[in-house]
Scaffold this active site. Sequence first.
Site, short mmCIF file in Angstrom:
data_model
loop_
_atom_site.label_atom_id
_atom_site.label_comp_id
_atom_site.label_asym_id
_atom_site.label_seq_id
_atom_site.Cartn_x
_atom_site.Cartn_y
_atom_site.Cartn_z
N ASP A 234 1.08 -1.47 -0.11
CA ASP A 234 -0.08 0.52 -0.12
C ASP A 234 1.13 1.14 -0.09
OD1 ASP A 234 -3.01 0.87 0.53
OD2 ASP A 234 -1.96 1.84 2.04
N GLU A 286 14.83 -15.97 0.49
CA GLU A 286 14.58 -16.78 1.36
C GLU A 286 13.69 -17.78 1.40
OE1 GLU A 286 15.66 -14.75 5.26
OE2 GLU A 286 16.41 -13.60 5.19
C1 NOJ Z 1 -4.20 2.76 -1.19
C2 NOJ Z 1 -5.91 1.63 -1.12
O1 NOJ Z 1 -5.95 1.15 -1.94
C3 NOJ Z 1 -6.81 2.87 -0.48
O2 NOJ Z 1 -8.12 2.05 -0.37
C4 NOJ Z 1 -6.62 3.58 0.58
O3 NOJ Z 1 -7.58 4.31 1.74
C5 NOJ Z 1 -5.32 3.90 0.73
N1 NOJ Z 1 -4.08 3.49 0.46
C6 NOJ Z 1 -4.57 4.59 2.29
O4 NOJ Z 1 -4.01 3.15 2.96
#
Ligand code: NOJ
Length: 583
Positions: A234, A286
Amino acid sequence: MTEILPVLHGEQLTSPAAFHEPLHVASEGDQWWRSSVIYQVYPRSFRDSDGDGVGDLRGITAELQGLAELSIDAIWLSPFYTSPQRDGGYDVADYCDVDPLFGTLADFDALVARADGLGIRVIVDLVPNHCSSEHVLFQTALAAPAGSSERGMFVFRDGTGPDGTEPPNNWQSHFGGPAWTRTLDPDGTPGQWYLHLFDSSQPDFDWDNPAVHAEFERVLRFWLDRGVGGFRVDVAHALIKAEGLPDWGGRADGGSMEGFPGSEAPMFGQDAVHTIYRRWRSILAEYDGERILCAEASIDPLPRLADWVRADEMHQAFNFAYLHNPWNAHGLRSVISSSLAAFDTVGAPTTWVLSNHDVVRHTSRFGLTDGAPRGGDGIGSTDPQPDTAVGLARARAASLAMFALPGGIYLYQGEELGLPDHTSMPDDARQDPTFLRTNGERLGRDGCRVPLPWRAHAASSGFAGSGDTAGTPWLPQPEGWAGYARDLQAEDPGSTLALYRTALQLRRDLRLGAGSLRWSRDFERTDVVAFRNGELMVVLNMGEFAAALPEGTIVATSMSGVVQDGLLAPDACVWLMIRAGQG
Ligand code: NOJ
């Protein structure tokens, strides 16, 4: 009446001179992730096994067989970890446990075992930029004094202005409003501020601190030991912030604005972030079984994004430039060419994606014949409504064309049913922090997160249990949802589900993901996109008039009846096998 524009015909179209030199040659490496199809599951909305209105891990396990029929290689699970769910689980309170809403670790193990039996890998979502304000590390930091090692896990700073009443800098949260929140000291007096690029309940970690690195290496190993096939990372461009946290004049989310190129945003794309991914790649190496990292990084232009997938960094990165291309042939050719060029330079596969849990579904986007969704992230009842039939025709055509592209494909749950967004959701049902933090000015992403329809004749279209255990879905399903139900589509050879099954099976059989790409030069019309991958020719008609096709055997069409008398209808796509030796 449909007007037919003159184009070259028959033999000429498939003569050797009819194609450009290969833009992309077949990949040499045969690792699975170079040509994979990965299906995104948004657990809250996939399938609810216990009738509490929220999807869960058991619901996913129960439906894996149906996903296997889409010839997928892996599923990617959006977060299912312990969380107060302020941002759909992207606010993680415990990275190594399952939220009771979704089940238990034993349920997760059962899911992985079942997936393994079906030849499907399970990729989990790693959220390293921020956690939930309920995470024990943040709670401990709040209770500790300024300058303590506990606070050093996060980005705490003194305020500016008289008495520190102003935030430390001018950064804005991605969801709206300031990216800083002031804390109260234990005696109740206003204290330091902490940084949150997203909601105030999502404090950013301080990745300049080695203890943060150690914590996430522990998390990686925890899931690797449980058998996951890898991680979708993310906001993989945001972990490191520029030294001194300088003010920034660009858009709230760090995107480009006139005079403020996104590449200079102090919260995104800092060089040191690459050191982290090199380390993670070595950790994954790994383990056996070709586990992967996929970057969710909003970085442009594409050659810069390719830095995330250099040979010793991540394996894949989402191609948002492709996703954001509107229904436009010139833009599509251009983004395909520049994507392949950028990723080929570093020897990484290009990925292709049309929908996910953060954007208006492509069925609805392409149905908006007069432009893009307001604010880019939602359609409401007072907005111009998408044309459902046009949107579905274009979405099916765009998907079919995408399935023939070399590289990796990402699917978002429900697109195989042709689902649109809920474009008339009542405001009081909305749950996205974007809606809440902007007082409704931006609608947010709830419209694309509506619980899936499984059975046409059951309560909640079969999403939330049945009979005594039937529940109310956490987001309302729009009128007509049952018409998209999977059980109806499974019986209908003309359904979107049938198209996805057939085309994805062909993609696998013909090894298109590992194939090549050459543009066709035959169509004088610029609104027709035509390319060849091996013996397959793909023609996508993005114009208003029917297009004459070359000779060849039709192996797939985006809808029945779109090819008639050698002509391809507008908003349609066809796959043709052309004779060996031609082209
Ligand atoms: C990207 C994620 O896809 C989204 O849904 C989220 O709100 C933001 N990152 C923050 O984590």
